[in-house]
Design a protein around this motif. Structure first.
Motif, PDB file in Angstrom:
ATOM      1  N   ARG A  99       0.812  -1.218   0.000  1.00 13.98           N
ATOM      2  CA  ARG A  99       0.000   0.000   0.000  1.00 13.98           C
ATOM      3  C   ARG A  99       0.844   1.266   0.000  1.00 13.98           C
ATOM      4  N   SER A 100       2.119   1.137   0.377  1.00 13.35           N
ATOM      5  CA  SER A 100       2.972   2.324   0.399  1.00 13.35           C
ATOM      6  C   SER A 100       3.176   2.895  -0.998  1.00 13.35           C
ATOM      7  N   GLY A 101       3.017   2.038  -2.029  1.00 16.05           N
ATOM      8  CA  GLY A 101       3.162   2.506  -3.401  1.00 16.05           C
ATOM      9  C   GLY A 101       4.588   2.751  -3.827  1.00 16.05           C
ATOM     10  N   ALA A 102       5.557   2.269  -3.056  1.00 15.54           N
ATOM     11  CA  ALA A 102       6.959   2.538  -3.353  1.00 15.54           C
ATOM     12  C   ALA A 102       7.526   1.506  -4.322  1.00 15.54           C
ATOM     13  N   TYR A 103       8.676   1.845  -4.903  1.00 19.87           N
ATOM     14  CA  TYR A 103       9.405   0.914  -5.762  1.00 19.87           C
ATOM     15  C   TYR A 103      10.475   0.157  -4.973  1.00 19.87           C
ATOM     16  N   VAL A 489      -2.381   6.096   7.775  1.00 26.42           N
ATOM     17  CA  VAL A 489      -3.706   5.760   7.248  1.00 26.42           C
ATOM     18  C   VAL A 489      -3.567   5.071   5.895  1.00 26.42           C
ATOM     19  N   ARG A 490      -2.689   5.567   5.046  1.00 26.56           N
ATOM     20  CA  ARG A 490      -2.503   4.953   3.731  1.00 26.56           C
ATOM     21  C   ARG A 490      -1.950   3.537   3.857  1.00 26.56           C
ATOM     22  N   LEU A 491      -1.067   3.316   4.822  1.00 22.76           N
ATOM     23  CA  LEU A 491      -0.464   1.990   4.986  1.00 22.76           C
ATOM     24  C   LEU A 491      -1.456   0.954   5.489  1.00 22.76           C
ATOM     25  N   HIS A 492      -2.424   1.372   6.295  1.00 24.38           N
ATOM     26  CA  HIS A 492      -3.290   0.408   6.972  1.00 24.38           C
ATOM     27  C   HIS A 492      -4.726   0.383   6.461  1.00 24.38           C
ATOM     28  N   ALA A 493      -5.159   1.414   5.763  1.00 22.47           N
ATOM     29  CA  ALA A 493      -6.539   1.431   5.279  1.00 22.47           C
ATOM     30  C   ALA A 493      -6.700   0.460   4.117  1.00 22.47           C
ATOM     31  N   LEU A 498     -10.209   4.956   1.147  1.00 24.04           N
ATOM     32  CA  LEU A 498     -10.072   6.411   1.154  1.00 24.04           C
ATOM     33  C   LEU A 498     -10.846   7.064   0.029  1.00 24.04           C
ATOM     34  N   ALA A 499     -11.106   6.286  -1.043  1.00 25.83           N
ATOM     35  CA  ALA A 499     -11.813   6.868  -2.183  1.00 25.83           C
ATOM     36  C   ALA A 499     -13.325   6.782  -2.069  1.00 25.83           C
ATOM     37  N   ARG A 500     -13.832   6.093  -1.055  1.00 17.27           N
ATOM     38  CA  ARG A 500     -15.267   5.949  -0.934  1.00 17.27           C
ATOM     39  C   ARG A 500     -15.915   7.266  -0.510  1.00 17.27           C
TER      40      ARG A 500
END
Length: 503
Positions: A99-103, A489-493, A498-500
Motif C-alpha cells: 500500500r505504500s506505493g513505493a518501488y 492511514v494509507r499503509l493500513h486502510a 479512502l476513495a469511498r
C-alpha cells in the motif's frame, strides 16, 4: 567428486533457456514500471513462484542439506527458519508495504519519513545487502562448476554474471519474474525427483537397510551448534527476510495489499514443499558419503556417483547440476534487479540527469545501473574464501535484520518513529552487523566464545538497532514527520477505502 565435463551440457541448457525467457520479457517491458515492478500486475501464485525461484538460492538447494549432513538433528530447524521469515513478514509488513506505493526500500523510507537522508541511507544499505547476498552466489557458482565439470573457478561466476546482466538489461523485473516463476518449479523437480529415486535405491539395499544416524554432529564439522548460535540464526532468518532488497521489491509487483498477503501465504506453502527434501539428502549423505570426501555444499552432487545407480546416476546428476545452477541464476537475477533499482534511483539517474542536462529516461539509466549492480560483486566474489554458502547467506540475513527490520516494523506500526531515530537505528545496526561480517569473512577473531558471538551477530545487533531507533525517536519528537498520520492511514486502510464517498 570426479569432474564430468559432459555436465556442461545441462548447465549450458539452463543458461540458454534463462536467456530466452529474458528475451521474451524484452517484448513486454516498455515503461519504467515494467522494469522496476513488472507493471504492478503480477498475480499471487505467479509472484509466489517467482519469489520461491529467487529466494531458494544455492544455499537452499545445496547448503541446507550440507549443514544438516554435518550438524545432524541439531540443525533440522534451519530450513524451518528460512520459511518462518515469510510468516513474520505476512503478519507484520506484507500488505502495508504494497500500500505504500513505493518501488524500493529507499522509496518507502522517504514516503514514511519524508526525508532525503533516510532515503539515501536505505538505498546504500540495500545495495550493500544485495551485493553481500550476490557474492556467495557467484563464488558458489564457480566452485560448483569446477566440481562438476573441472572448469576453472572463475568461469562459473562469469557465466552467471553474463546471463543475469543480459536478462536484467533486457526486461528488468518483468523478464526476471517470468524466468524465476518457471525456475521454482524446475528446482522443485530437480531436488524432488532424485530424492525419490535415491530413497527407493537405498530402501532396496540389503536387509536390514543401512544404519541411519543424524543424532549427533559429525566430528570436527566446524559448526558452532549451541543455544546461542541457534537463537541468533533464527532471529536473523525470521527478521532478516523482510529486509532483503529482492524480497521487499517483490511486494510492490502485486496489484494490491490483499494480493500481497495471498502471495505470502502461497510462498510459505511453496518453500515448505521444497525444504522437505534437504533432510532426505542429509540422511543419505550420512550413509554413503564419508566426512571430508567433498565439501558439505557438494555432498548432494556426489550421491548419484557413489550410490549403486548405474547409468541412471548420470541422469540424476545432470538434473541436480542443472537445478543447482538454476538456483544460482534465479537468486542472482532477483538480487540484481533490486540492487539495480536502488542504484538507479539514487545514483545513476541523478548523475545521468546532470551529465545530459535532463535529457535522459528511466529505462536507459536502469540498464546502466544493471551493469554496475552485477560487475562489482563479480570482481569481489573471489575474496569471500571458503565459507559455506548457507553461512555467508545467513550473514546477509543478519545485516538485513539489523537495518531494515527496525525501519519497516516501527515505520509501519509506530507513529512515534522520528527521522533521527530511524537514521540512528539503521546506522548502528549496519555498522555492528557489517563489522561482524567483515571480521567473520576475514577470519579476524580466533576460535572460541568471541568467534561464536561475532559470527552470529543477529542476537545482539538486532536488539541494539531496535533499542537505538526507539530511544533516539523518543528523545527527538520534533523530528517525527508532520505527514505521519496521513502516511499511517494509507499503509493500513483497505484498498479503495479512502476513495469511498462519505455520508
Amino acid at each position: 567428486m570426479t569432474p564430468e565435463p559432459w555436465l556442461a551440457v545441462p548447465i549450458a541448457l539452463v543458461c540458454v533457456l534463462t536467456m530466452l525467457g529474458g528475451m521474451y520479457g524484452l517484448r513486454l517491458s516498455r515503461t519504467t514500471s515494467d522494469f522496476y515492478v513488472a507493471g504492478r500486475a503480477v498475480g499471487p501464485w505467479t509472484n509466489a513462484s517467482a519469489i520461491g525461484g529467487e529466494y531458494l538460492s544455492a544455499a537452499s538447494f545445496l547448503g541446507v542439506a550440507g549443514i544438516v549432513y554435518l550438524g545432524g538433528v541439531d540443525t533440522l530447524w534451519f530450513p524451518v527458519g528460512y520459511t518462518l521469515g515469510y510468516l513474520v513478514l505476512l503478519a507484520l509488513v506484507a500488505a502495508p508495504l504494497r500500500r505504500s506505493g513505493a518501488y524500493t526500500a529507499g522509496d518507502f523510507a522517504q514516503a514514511r519519513l519524508d526525508d532525503l537522508g533516510a532515503r539515501r541511507l536505505s538505498a546504500l544499505l540495500a545495495v550493500l545487502i544485495g551485493w553481500l547476498y550476490l557474492l556467495p552466489q557467484l563464488h558458489g557458482a564457480g566452485l560448483a562448476l569446477r566440481s562438476l565439470t573441472g572448469a576453472p573457478t572463475w568461469v562459473g561466476g562469469l557465466l552467471v554474471t553474463v546471463v543475469v546482466t543480459l536478462n536484467v538489461v533486457a526486461g528488468g523485473m518483468r523478464s526476471v519474474t517470468l524466468v524465476q516463476a518457471v525456475q521454482y518449479w524446475f528446482k522443485l523437480a530437480a531436488i524432488a525427483v532424485p530424492a525419490v529415486v535415491l530413497v527407493a535405491v537405498w530402501w532396496a539395499q540389503g536387509q536390514p537397510p543401512p544404519r541411519l544416524d543424524l543424532a549427533t554432529p559429525m566430528a570436527d564439522s566446524g559448526l558452532a551448534i549451541g543455544a546461542y548460535s541457534t537463537v541468533s540464526t533464527l532471529i536473523a532468518l525470521c527478521l532478516g527476510t523482510m529486509g532483503l532488497p529482492h524480497v521487499i521489491v517483490r511486494f510492490y509487483t502485486n496489484p494490491d495489499g490483499r494480493a500481497a498477503r495471498r502471495t505470502t501465504v502461497a510462498v510459505i506453502a511453496l518453500l515448505g514443499a521444497f525444504y522437505l527434501f534437504a533432510p532426505v539428502y542429509a540422511v543419505l549423505g550420512r550413509v554413503y558419503v564419508e566426512q571430508g570426501r567433498v565439501p558439505a555444499d557438494a555432498m548432494m552432487l556426489l550421491l548419484p556417483q557413489v550410490m549403486p545407480l548405474g547409468s541412471a546416476g548420470d541422469a540424476l546428476l545432470a538434473l541436480l547440476a542443472a537445478g543447482a545452477f538454476a538456483a544460482f541464476l534465479s537468486t542472482a537475477s532477483g538480487l540484481a534487479v533490486a540492487v539495480t533499482g536502488a542504484l538507479d534511483q539514487d545514483l545513476v539517474r541523478p548523475a545521468l540527469y546532470r551529465l545530459t542536462s535532463g535529457d535522459t529516461d528511466g529505462v536507459h539509466s536502469f540498464r546502466v545501473a544493471a551493469l554496475l549492480a552485477t560487475v562489482v560483486p563479480a570482481v569481489l566474489s573471489p575474496a569471500i574464501g571458503s565459507i559455506g554458502l548457507a553461512t555467508t547467506v545467513t550473514l546477509a540475513f543478519a545485516v538485513a535484520a539489523s537495518t531494515f527490520c527496525p525501519l519497516l516494523v516501527l515505520g509501519v506500526w509506530w507513529r512515534g518513529l522520528s527521522v533521527t531515530g530511524a537514521l540512528a537505528g539503521m546506522s548502528t545496526g549496519g555498522l555492528l552487523s557489517m563489522g561482524a561480517v567483515v571480521a567473520t569473512v576475514a577470519d579476524l577473531v580466533p576460535r572460541g566464545p568471541w568467534h561464536v558471538l561475532v559470527s552470529n551477530p543477529a542476537a545482539w545487533s538486532v536488539p541494539i538497532a531496535f533499542a537505538t531507533t526507539y530511544l533516539v525517536s523518543r528523545l527527538t519528537p520534533a523530528r517525527v514527520p508532520a505527514t505521519t498520520l496521513a502516511t499511517m492511514v494509507r499503509l493500513h486502510a483497505p484498498e479503495g477505502w479512502l476513495a469511498r464517498p462519505r455520508p
